[in-house]
Design a protein around this motif. Structure first.
Motif, PDB file in Angstrom:
ATOM      1  N   GLU A  55      -2.020  -5.459  -5.262  1.00  0.00           N
ATOM      2  CA  GLU A  55      -1.315  -4.348  -5.918  1.00  0.00           C
ATOM      3  C   GLU A  55      -0.377  -3.569  -5.013  1.00  0.00           C
ATOM      4  O   GLU A  55       0.522  -2.899  -5.520  1.00  0.00           O
ATOM      5  CB  GLU A  55      -2.333  -3.393  -6.545  1.00  0.00           C
ATOM      6  CG  GLU A  55      -3.097  -4.033  -7.681  1.00  0.00           C
ATOM      7  CD  GLU A  55      -4.035  -3.082  -8.390  1.00  0.00           C
ATOM      8  OE1 GLU A  55      -4.156  -1.902  -7.974  1.00  0.00           O
ATOM      9  OE2 GLU A  55      -4.649  -3.511  -9.383  1.00  0.00           O
ATOM     10  N   GLU A 103       3.184  -4.793  -7.101  1.00  0.00           N
ATOM     11  CA  GLU A 103       2.441  -5.995  -7.488  1.00  0.00           C
ATOM     12  C   GLU A 103       3.389  -6.992  -8.129  1.00  0.00           C
ATOM     13  O   GLU A 103       4.257  -6.632  -8.921  1.00  0.00           O
ATOM     14  CB  GLU A 103       1.331  -5.616  -8.476  1.00  0.00           C
ATOM     15  CG  GLU A 103       0.471  -6.786  -8.889  1.00  0.00           C
ATOM     16  CD  GLU A 103      -0.681  -6.392  -9.794  1.00  0.00           C
ATOM     17  OE1 GLU A 103      -1.655  -7.147  -9.829  1.00  0.00           O
ATOM     18  OE2 GLU A 103      -0.605  -5.345 -10.455  1.00  0.00           O
ATOM     19  N   THR A 108       0.335  -3.164 -12.461  1.00  0.00           N
ATOM     20  CA  THR A 108       0.555  -1.976 -11.642  1.00  0.00           C
ATOM     21  C   THR A 108       1.887  -2.085 -10.927  1.00  0.00           C
ATOM     22  O   THR A 108       2.301  -3.160 -10.499  1.00  0.00           O
ATOM     23  CB  THR A 108      -0.571  -1.756 -10.615  1.00  0.00           C
ATOM     24  OG1 THR A 108      -0.655  -2.886  -9.767  1.00  0.00           O
ATOM     25  CG2 THR A 108      -1.897  -1.498 -11.287  1.00  0.00           C
TER      26      THR A 108
END
Length: 155
Positions: A55, A103, A108
């Protein structure tokens, strides 16, 4: 009821916390901690650093277990429309390398270092407040009172 075990990284540096913006299928966004579901046969200890890397682009090392949170999201507000229980395992994680980036093809976006004092003004997941409280209090039991949901604090 659906059920999920997830891990969350609480990364603190110089009065800031690392957050990512979660984008729901409907386009609604909420700030959250880096983290996510533990995969089948995966150790939660390994899951938290994997999720951090996926992420944010950062590599990290777990410094300590902060605690565990169990929350039930009512069907009326749960994404799938059925009551959902999330068991979240929170770790203090120190960044050791990598480069901050969004990401790749994920839910995200926009990983950001945010001043802790500015968190209260953000639309955020309750797990952000929970993780910060665990990091501040360091309860011997690993448990604190659940974060109330409402206003800027979402499930």
């Amino acid at each position: 009821m659906s059920f999920r075990i997830a891990t969350y990284a609480v990364c603190l540096e110089q009065g800031q916390v690392l957050l990512t913006r979660h984008v729901a299928a409907c386009g609604e966004t909420t700030w959250t901690l880096p983290g996510g579901g533990v995969e089948h046969a995966e150790d939660p200890y390994d899951a938290v650093t994997r999720e951090l890397s996926e992420e944010t682009g950062y590599d990290g090392v777990v410094e300590r277990l902060l605690g565990v949170d169990s929350r039930v999201i009512p069907a009326a507000v749960a994404r799938a429309g059925v009551e959902h229980q999330n068991v979240g395992i929170f770790y203090s994680v120190r960044i050791t390398g990598g480069r901050l980036r969004a990401e790749l093809n994920g839910a995200t976006v926009e990983p950001t270092w945010t001043l802790i004092g500015e968190v209260a003004s953000l639309r955020r997941a309750s797990l952000v407040d929970h993780g910060l409280a665990l990091a501040q209090i360091l309860p011997a039991t690993g448990h604190i009172t659940p974060t109330p949901v409402g206003g800027l604090i979402q499930h």
